[in-house]
Design a protein around this motif. Structure first.
Motif, PDB file in Angstrom:
ATOM      1  N   SER A  62     -16.588 -34.876  32.921  1.00  0.00           N
ATOM      2  CA  SER A  62     -17.691 -34.947  33.323  1.00  0.00           C
ATOM      3  C   SER A  62     -18.268 -36.880  33.746  1.00  0.00           C
ATOM      4  O   SER A  62     -18.540 -37.134  34.577  1.00  0.00           O
ATOM      5  N   ASN A  63     -17.781 -37.450  32.406  1.00  0.00           N
ATOM      6  CA  ASN A  63     -17.765 -39.093  32.677  1.00  0.00           C
ATOM      7  C   ASN A  63     -16.511 -40.097  33.306  1.00  0.00           C
ATOM      8  O   ASN A  63     -16.640 -40.901  33.456  1.00  0.00           O
ATOM      9  N   LEU A  64     -15.200 -38.970  33.822  1.00  0.00           N
ATOM     10  CA  LEU A  64     -14.572 -39.561  34.312  1.00  0.00           C
ATOM     11  C   LEU A  64     -14.076 -39.606  36.009  1.00  0.00           C
ATOM     12  O   LEU A  64     -14.411 -37.994  36.245  1.00  0.00           O
ATOM     13  N   THR A  65     -13.549 -39.443  36.806  1.00  0.00           N
ATOM     14  CA  THR A  65     -13.101 -39.857  38.061  1.00  0.00           C
ATOM     15  C   THR A  65     -11.936 -40.234  38.240  1.00  0.00           C
ATOM     16  O   THR A  65     -12.446 -41.198  37.687  1.00  0.00           O
ATOM     17  N   TRP A  66     -11.747 -40.115  39.615  1.00  0.00           N
ATOM     18  CA  TRP A  66     -10.165 -40.530  39.872  1.00  0.00           C
ATOM     19  C   TRP A  66     -11.395 -41.680  41.299  1.00  0.00           C
ATOM     20  O   TRP A  66     -12.226 -41.157  41.647  1.00  0.00           O
ATOM     21  N   CYS A  67     -10.447 -42.787  41.355  1.00  0.00           N
ATOM     22  CA  CYS A  67     -10.442 -43.684  42.339  1.00  0.00           C
ATOM     23  C   CYS A  67     -10.634 -43.454  43.474  1.00  0.00           C
ATOM     24  O   CYS A  67      -9.701 -42.476  44.165  1.00  0.00           O
ATOM     25  N   THR A  68     -11.439 -43.374  44.781  1.00  0.00           N
ATOM     26  CA  THR A  68     -11.336 -42.475  46.048  1.00  0.00           C
ATOM     27  C   THR A  68     -10.902 -43.484  47.380  1.00  0.00           C
ATOM     28  O   THR A  68     -11.388 -43.287  48.769  1.00  0.00           O
ATOM     29  N   ASN A  69     -10.239 -44.421  47.090  1.00  0.00           N
ATOM     30  CA  ASN A  69     -10.197 -45.618  47.705  1.00  0.00           C
ATOM     31  C   ASN A  69      -8.770 -44.989  48.959  1.00  0.00           C
ATOM     32  O   ASN A  69      -7.780 -44.099  48.393  1.00  0.00           O
ATOM     33  N   PRO A  70      -9.194 -44.354  49.557  1.00  0.00           N
ATOM     34  CA  PRO A  70      -8.510 -43.897  51.165  1.00  0.00           C
ATOM     35  C   PRO A  70      -7.283 -44.828  51.200  1.00  0.00           C
ATOM     36  O   PRO A  70      -5.772 -43.711  52.108  1.00  0.00           O
ATOM     37  N   GLN A  71      -7.080 -45.257  50.783  1.00  0.00           N
ATOM     38  CA  GLN A  71      -5.750 -46.202  50.498  1.00  0.00           C
ATOM     39  C   GLN A  71      -4.554 -45.734  49.735  1.00  0.00           C
ATOM     40  O   GLN A  71      -2.696 -45.949  49.655  1.00  0.00           O
ATOM     41  N   GLY A  72      -5.068 -44.678  48.803  1.00  0.00           N
ATOM     42  CA  GLY A  72      -4.462 -44.481  47.634  1.00  0.00           C
ATOM     43  C   GLY A  72      -4.184 -44.959  46.310  1.00  0.00           C
ATOM     44  O   GLY A  72      -4.080 -46.283  46.937  1.00  0.00           O
ATOM     45  N   CYS A  73      -4.599 -44.356  45.824  1.00  0.00           N
ATOM     46  CA  CYS A  73      -4.920 -45.263  44.172  1.00  0.00           C
ATOM     47  C   CYS A  73      -5.203 -43.881  43.319  1.00  0.00           C
ATOM     48  O   CYS A  73      -5.505 -43.454  43.275  1.00  0.00           O
ATOM     49  N   ASP A  74      -4.277 -44.382  42.190  1.00  0.00           N
ATOM     50  CA  ASP A  74      -4.125 -43.407  40.772  1.00  0.00           C
ATOM     51  C   ASP A  74      -4.710 -44.134  39.486  1.00  0.00           C
ATOM     52  O   ASP A  74      -4.796 -43.252  38.959  1.00  0.00           O
ATOM     53  N   GLN A  75      -5.948 -44.762  39.828  1.00  0.00           N
ATOM     54  CA  GLN A  75      -6.628 -44.914  39.016  1.00  0.00           C
ATOM     55  C   GLN A  75      -7.512 -44.335  38.098  1.00  0.00           C
ATOM     56  O   GLN A  75      -8.168 -43.199  39.330  1.00  0.00           O
ATOM     57  N   ILE A  76      -7.737 -44.190  37.008  1.00  0.00           N
ATOM     58  CA  ILE A  76      -9.127 -43.077  36.962  1.00  0.00           C
ATOM     59  C   ILE A  76     -10.760 -44.489  36.690  1.00  0.00           C
ATOM     60  O   ILE A  76     -10.330 -45.053  35.259  1.00  0.00           O
ATOM     61  N   LEU A  77     -11.216 -43.912  36.621  1.00  0.00           N
ATOM     62  CA  LEU A  77     -12.885 -44.519  36.729  1.00  0.00           C
ATOM     63  C   LEU A  77     -13.357 -44.069  35.563  1.00  0.00           C
ATOM     64  O   LEU A  77     -13.487 -42.520  35.923  1.00  0.00           O
ATOM     65  N   LEU A  78     -14.675 -44.666  34.705  1.00  0.00           N
ATOM     66  CA  LEU A  78     -15.076 -44.215  33.603  1.00  0.00           C
ATOM     67  C   LEU A  78     -16.713 -44.549  34.294  1.00  0.00           C
ATOM     68  O   LEU A  78     -16.532 -45.564  34.984  1.00  0.00           O
ATOM     69  N   LYS A  79     -17.434 -43.429  34.537  1.00  0.00           N
ATOM     70  CA  LYS A  79     -18.375 -43.611  35.692  1.00  0.00           C
ATOM     71  C   LYS A  79     -19.577 -43.699  34.490  1.00  0.00           C
ATOM     72  O   LYS A  79     -19.757 -43.408  32.726  1.00  0.00           O
ATOM     73  N   ASP A  80     -20.001 -44.885  34.920  1.00  0.00           N
ATOM     74  CA  ASP A  80     -21.862 -45.410  34.296  1.00  0.00           C
ATOM     75  C   ASP A  80     -23.197 -45.079  33.850  1.00  0.00           C
ATOM     76  O   ASP A  80     -23.875 -45.585  33.530  1.00  0.00           O
ATOM     77  N   GLY A  81     -22.506 -44.074  34.930  1.00  0.00           N
ATOM     78  CA  GLY A  81     -24.220 -43.563  34.868  1.00  0.00           C
ATOM     79  C   GLY A  81     -25.721 -44.202  36.056  1.00  0.00           C
ATOM     80  O   GLY A  81     -26.517 -43.645  36.020  1.00  0.00           O
ATOM     81  N   LEU A  82     -24.895 -45.460  36.425  1.00  0.00           N
ATOM     82  CA  LEU A  82     -25.630 -46.027  37.638  1.00  0.00           C
ATOM     83  C   LEU A  82     -25.634 -44.872  38.900  1.00  0.00           C
ATOM     84  O   LEU A  82     -26.631 -44.493  39.421  1.00  0.00           O
TER      85      LEU A  82
END
Length: 243
Positions: A62-82
């Motif tokens: 629940s605290n992870l998500t994929w970068c949503t850049n429409p140009q394409g990006c495979d980076q995993i992001l850590l949700k900060d809760g804000l």
């Protein structure tokens, strides 16, 4: 073993390997990762399998998500809760952690980004599923009885939409300008242009805030608070145009 290799390879290529079971219908056993590694020898197929495992892991956290850049990006992001997200360390795109809109949209709320309103009858609906925004029909507008209101609402929508579109285009210009400056910096005998790059980043962020402020203002029904918001927006727009 050849039968297992063909079966697992097919499941991996079809992105159906996670939670797959024994091909014998009566058997519900699932092949382990170690078993798959021992059966499948193709590096390309193994790479696809590992990507499938990674996707499943991110989806389960629940605290992870994929970068949503429409140009394409495979980076995993850590949700900060804000709720507003943080810039991707790889492509610097800012994603929203609370909804499926492709980027952070402050000051507009997530509900603002998913709600659409018919310019003719003011019927509210969700753009994702197209279902009515409200759970019942009691608040639907009667088009034949609300012609003047519908015309005013349509003009109001067009005004805010044009302003929002303008700021999005201006933001694209800021990005293009930043990229051009970055290229110039690589040339010899060119002075340090870091301050120009910083200005472009500020300009890009300001244009994004102005664009989503249009969405926020369009849906906000509090006249008193809107006077303050419009004044702040106007001030920011004047300063942004000067920059």
């Amino acid at each position: 073993q050849p039968c297992w290799r063909e079966y697992l390879t097919t499941r991996i290529e079809q992105n159906m390997v996670v939670n797959c079971t024994c091909p014998i219908s009566e058997c519900r056993a699932q092949p382990t990762t170690a078993f798959i590694y021992s059966i499948v020898s193709s590096e390309e197929i193994i790479a696809k399998y590992e990507k499938a495992l990674l996707r499943r892991y991110v989806e389960c956290c629940s605290n992870l998500t994929w970068c949503t850049n429409p140009q394409g990006c495979d980076q995993i992001l850590l949700k900060d809760g804000l709720g507003y997200g943080a810039a991707c360390s790889k492509c610097f795109w800012i994603s929203c952690f609370n909804c499926n809109f492709p980027e952070a949209h402050y000051p507009a709320s997530c509900s603002h980004m998913s709600r659409m309103t018919c310019a003719k009858c003011n019927h509210g609906f969700c753009w994702r599923c197209l279902k009515p925004w409200r759970p019942n029909h009691k608040d639907y507008y009667n088009c034949s009885a609300m012609v003047s209101k519908a015309a005013w609402q349509e003009k109001r929508f067009q005004d805010y939409n044009e302003r929002c579109t303008f700021h999005h285009h201006a933001r694209e210009f800021a990005v293009s300008l930043r990229n051009s400056i970055s290229s110039i910096r690589e040339m010899p005998k060119i002075r340090n242009l870091t301050f120009v790059l910083d200005a472009c980043k500020v300009l890009e962020q300001a244009r994004k805030v102005l664009a989503y402020s249009c969405v926020y203002s369009y849906y906000n029904q509090d006249t008193e608070s809107m006077d303050i918001v419009e004044q702040q927006t106007e001030s920011l727009e004047l300063l942004t145009n000067s920059l």
